[in-house]
Scaffold this motif. Structure first.
Motif, PDB file in Angstrom:
ATOM      1  N   LEU A   1       9.282  64.484  42.114  1.00 54.74           N
ATOM      2  CA  LEU A   1       8.108  65.327  41.933  1.00 54.74           C
ATOM      3  C   LEU A   1       6.958  64.705  42.719  1.00 54.74           C
ATOM      4  O   LEU A   1       6.431  63.657  42.337  1.00 54.74           O
ATOM      5  CB  LEU A   1       7.756  65.427  40.454  1.00 54.74           C
ATOM      6  CG  LEU A   1       8.848  66.003  39.551  1.00 54.74           C
ATOM      7  CD1 LEU A   1       8.532  65.716  38.089  1.00 54.74           C
ATOM      8  CD2 LEU A   1       9.016  67.490  39.787  1.00 54.74           C
ATOM      9  N   ALA A   2       6.587  65.315  43.822  1.00 53.98           N
ATOM     10  CA  ALA A   2       5.525  64.790  44.683  1.00 53.98           C
ATOM     11  C   ALA A   2       4.209  65.474  44.344  1.00 53.98           C
ATOM     12  O   ALA A   2       4.086  66.698  44.482  1.00 53.98           O
ATOM     13  CB  ALA A   2       5.881  64.995  46.154  1.00 53.98           C
ATOM     14  N   LEU A   3       3.233  64.690  43.896  1.00 49.19           N
ATOM     15  CA  LEU A   3       1.948  65.221  43.448  1.00 49.19           C
ATOM     16  C   LEU A   3       0.860  64.904  44.473  1.00 49.19           C
ATOM     17  O   LEU A   3       0.573  63.739  44.750  1.00 49.19           O
ATOM     18  CB  LEU A   3       1.585  64.619  42.087  1.00 49.19           C
ATOM     19  CG  LEU A   3       0.257  65.060  41.472  1.00 49.19           C
ATOM     20  CD1 LEU A   3       0.320  66.537  41.099  1.00 49.19           C
ATOM     21  CD2 LEU A   3      -0.077  64.210  40.248  1.00 49.19           C
ATOM     22  N   ASP A   4       0.268  65.943  45.037  1.00 46.57           N
ATOM     23  CA  ASP A   4      -0.834  65.792  45.982  1.00 46.57           C
ATOM     24  C   ASP A   4      -2.115  65.477  45.215  1.00 46.57           C
ATOM     25  O   ASP A   4      -2.496  66.211  44.303  1.00 46.57           O
ATOM     26  CB  ASP A   4      -0.985  67.080  46.785  1.00 46.57           C
ATOM     27  CG  ASP A   4      -2.163  67.054  47.748  1.00 46.57           C
ATOM     28  OD1 ASP A   4      -2.686  65.948  48.026  1.00 46.57           O
ATOM     29  OD2 ASP A   4      -2.559  68.141  48.221  1.00 46.57           O
ATOM     30  N   THR A   5      -2.783  64.387  45.582  1.00 44.14           N
ATOM     31  CA  THR A   5      -4.036  64.013  44.915  1.00 44.14           C
ATOM     32  C   THR A   5      -5.194  63.948  45.906  1.00 44.14           C
ATOM     33  O   THR A   5      -6.109  63.147  45.750  1.00 44.14           O
ATOM     34  CB  THR A   5      -3.890  62.658  44.190  1.00 44.14           C
ATOM     35  OG1 THR A   5      -3.592  61.635  45.154  1.00 44.14           O
ATOM     36  CG2 THR A   5      -2.794  62.706  43.140  1.00 44.14           C
ATOM     37  N   SER A   6      -5.153  64.776  46.929  1.00 45.32           N
ATOM     38  CA  SER A   6      -6.266  64.820  47.883  1.00 45.32           C
ATOM     39  C   SER A   6      -7.506  65.410  47.215  1.00 45.32           C
ATOM     40  O   SER A   6      -7.435  66.012  46.145  1.00 45.32           O
ATOM     41  CB  SER A   6      -5.872  65.644  49.114  1.00 45.32           C
ATOM     42  OG  SER A   6      -5.533  66.961  48.741  1.00 45.32           O
ATOM     43  N   GLY A   7      -8.651  65.252  47.865  1.00 46.49           N
ATOM     44  CA  GLY A   7      -9.913  65.650  47.264  1.00 46.49           C
ATOM     45  C   GLY A   7      -9.985  67.115  46.892  1.00 46.49           C
ATOM     46  O   GLY A   7     -10.595  67.479  45.879  1.00 46.49           O
ATOM     47  N   SER A   8      -9.365  67.985  47.683  1.00 45.33           N
ATOM     48  CA  SER A   8      -9.436  69.418  47.402  1.00 45.33           C
ATOM     49  C   SER A   8      -8.743  69.789  46.104  1.00 45.33           C
ATOM     50  O   SER A   8      -9.003  70.860  45.539  1.00 45.33           O
ATOM     51  CB  SER A   8      -8.824  70.216  48.559  1.00 45.33           C
ATOM     52  OG  SER A   8      -7.460  69.868  48.737  1.00 45.33           O
ATOM     53  N   MET A   9      -7.861  68.923  45.610  1.00 48.10           N
ATOM     54  CA  MET A   9      -7.167  69.208  44.347  1.00 48.10           C
ATOM     55  C   MET A   9      -8.098  69.061  43.146  1.00 48.10           C
ATOM     56  O   MET A   9      -7.749  69.433  42.032  1.00 48.10           O
ATOM     57  CB  MET A   9      -5.958  68.288  44.194  1.00 48.10           C
ATOM     58  CG  MET A   9      -4.833  68.549  45.177  1.00 48.10           C
ATOM     59  SD  MET A   9      -4.004  70.126  44.886  1.00 48.10           S
ATOM     60  CE  MET A   9      -3.078  69.754  43.399  1.00 48.10           C
ATOM     61  N   ARG A  10      -9.304  68.520  43.353  1.00 46.44           N
ATOM     62  CA  ARG A  10     -10.286  68.405  42.265  1.00 46.44           C
ATOM     63  C   ARG A  10     -10.888  69.760  41.885  1.00 46.44           C
ATOM     64  O   ARG A  10     -11.453  69.904  40.815  1.00 46.44           O
ATOM     65  CB  ARG A  10     -11.448  67.502  42.687  1.00 46.44           C
ATOM     66  CG  ARG A  10     -11.199  66.025  42.644  1.00 46.44           C
ATOM     67  CD  ARG A  10     -12.557  65.317  42.591  1.00 46.44           C
ATOM     68  NE  ARG A  10     -12.555  64.058  43.303  1.00 46.44           N
ATOM     69  CZ  ARG A  10     -12.899  63.893  44.568  1.00 46.44           C
ATOM     70  NH1 ARG A  10     -13.276  64.910  45.274  1.00 46.44           N
ATOM     71  NH2 ARG A  10     -12.881  62.712  45.127  1.00 46.44           N
TER      72      ARG A  10
END
Length: 320
Positions: free
Chosen positions: A105-114
């Protein structure tokens, strides 16, 4: 840069206690609706354990694969006597074993995910999505791990099969925090050396990145035998752009740029470019043989996830 990412995976410090993580991420309604469904791999996976997925290893049980000529040392019970009766020669029946899946399970935590205005942040929605899928895979007796895609604090949870592993998975998801920016394609490539066996790669992201780089990374994942699933998570404001008054728009990535705009003046151009971006992303994912699902944070997670799993199960049955 890939070696740097690989060497700096470290365990994040959870912001909550271990017992709080499952309550925060696992939704009983979602699990009730998807608990009877399955998330199977469409590709051949590696392994010898007893599970639901087709293995690349030939054995003596499960689904028939082919015949081969008998050789000294083979077990007599594997001889196909019907073939012998027709040809007066001994042939051994070979079968494709079923195995446990290794899911990542790959979770994107880039700024836009806020981002989250009228609904929860996309990252919070993605965490809950990943947690429910992880619980489903463990219920299937599959091994599941997680990759927290983050330039500053990347973290990898190796796939494990036992039920107690759920706590480690949930703790990692709960502790994940959004960074300012990140190259999603490069982060995915940085995880690849840790994928020891072919299996299922599930990306939970808004996919706001360079599509050439992202699709290139996903193609590498696919070329290594992994089944690719991209779950794109968007906020309803990003999809419909229903802002009515002059507004300030600030970048959640590293630049922090702020723009003051009249939404009505740019709505048509924005929606046209955004729809083109979505269509391009879907075409690229489907083109490399992956599955693509777009969801928004105002959708009921149980409904949309249940629909996706049923559709995927139906496609797998048609192919088989």
């Amino acid at each position: 840069m890939i070696s740097f990412l690989k060497s700096t995976f470290r365990k994040p410090q959870p912001s909550q206690t271990a017992n709080e993580a499952p309550r925060a991420l696992l939704d009983a309604e979602v699990m009730n609706q998807i608990g009877h469904l399955e998330l199977l791999s469409r590709t051949v996976v590696d392994g010898l354990l007893a599970g639901k997925h087709r293995s690349s290893t030939r054995g003596g049980c499960c689904e028939f694969a082919e015949h081969r000529q008998y050789a000294p040392g083979d077990e007599i019970r594997q001889i196909d006597w019907q073939v012998y009766a027709r040809n007066d020669r001994y042939f051994i029946r070979q079968f494709e074993e079923e195995t446990n899946l290794h899911g990542i399970l790959a979770l994107d935590t880039s700024g836009s995910m806020r981002f989250g205005l009228s609904t929860p942040a996309k990252l919070d929605y993605a965490k809950q999505l990943a947690a429910c899928l992880g619980r489903l895979l463990l219920k299937q007796r599959d091994a599941v791990g997680a990759a927290i895609l983050n330039d500053q604090n990347p973290y990898f949870v190796p796939p494990r099969q036992h039920a107690a592993h759920l706590q480690a998975l949930l703790s990692a998801l709960q502790a994940a925090e959004a960074s300012n920016a990140g190259d999603l394609g490069l982060q995915i490539r940085g995880c690849l050396p840790r994928f020891k066996r072919r299996g299922l790669f599930i990306l939970c992201s808004d996919c706001f990145t360079n599509l050439d780089e992202l699709s290139g990374a996903l193609r590498v994942v696919r070329s290594r035998g992994h089944d690719v699933v991209v779950l794109q998570i968007l906020a309803p404001e990003e999809v419909h752009f229903e802002f009515r008054h002059w507004s300030s728009f600030r970048s959640l990535e590293s630049s922090g740029q702020t723009m003051h705009l009249d939404p009505a003046a740019i709505r048509s151009a924005y929606l046209k470019r955004f729809e083109s971006f979505l269509a391009d992303l879907e075409e690229r994912v489907v083109g490399l043989g992956g599955d693509y699902l777009r969801m928004t944070t105002d959708q009921n997670l149980a409904d949309v996830l249940g629909w996706f799993l049923r559709m995927r199960m139906a496609r797998n049955k048609r192919r088989s």
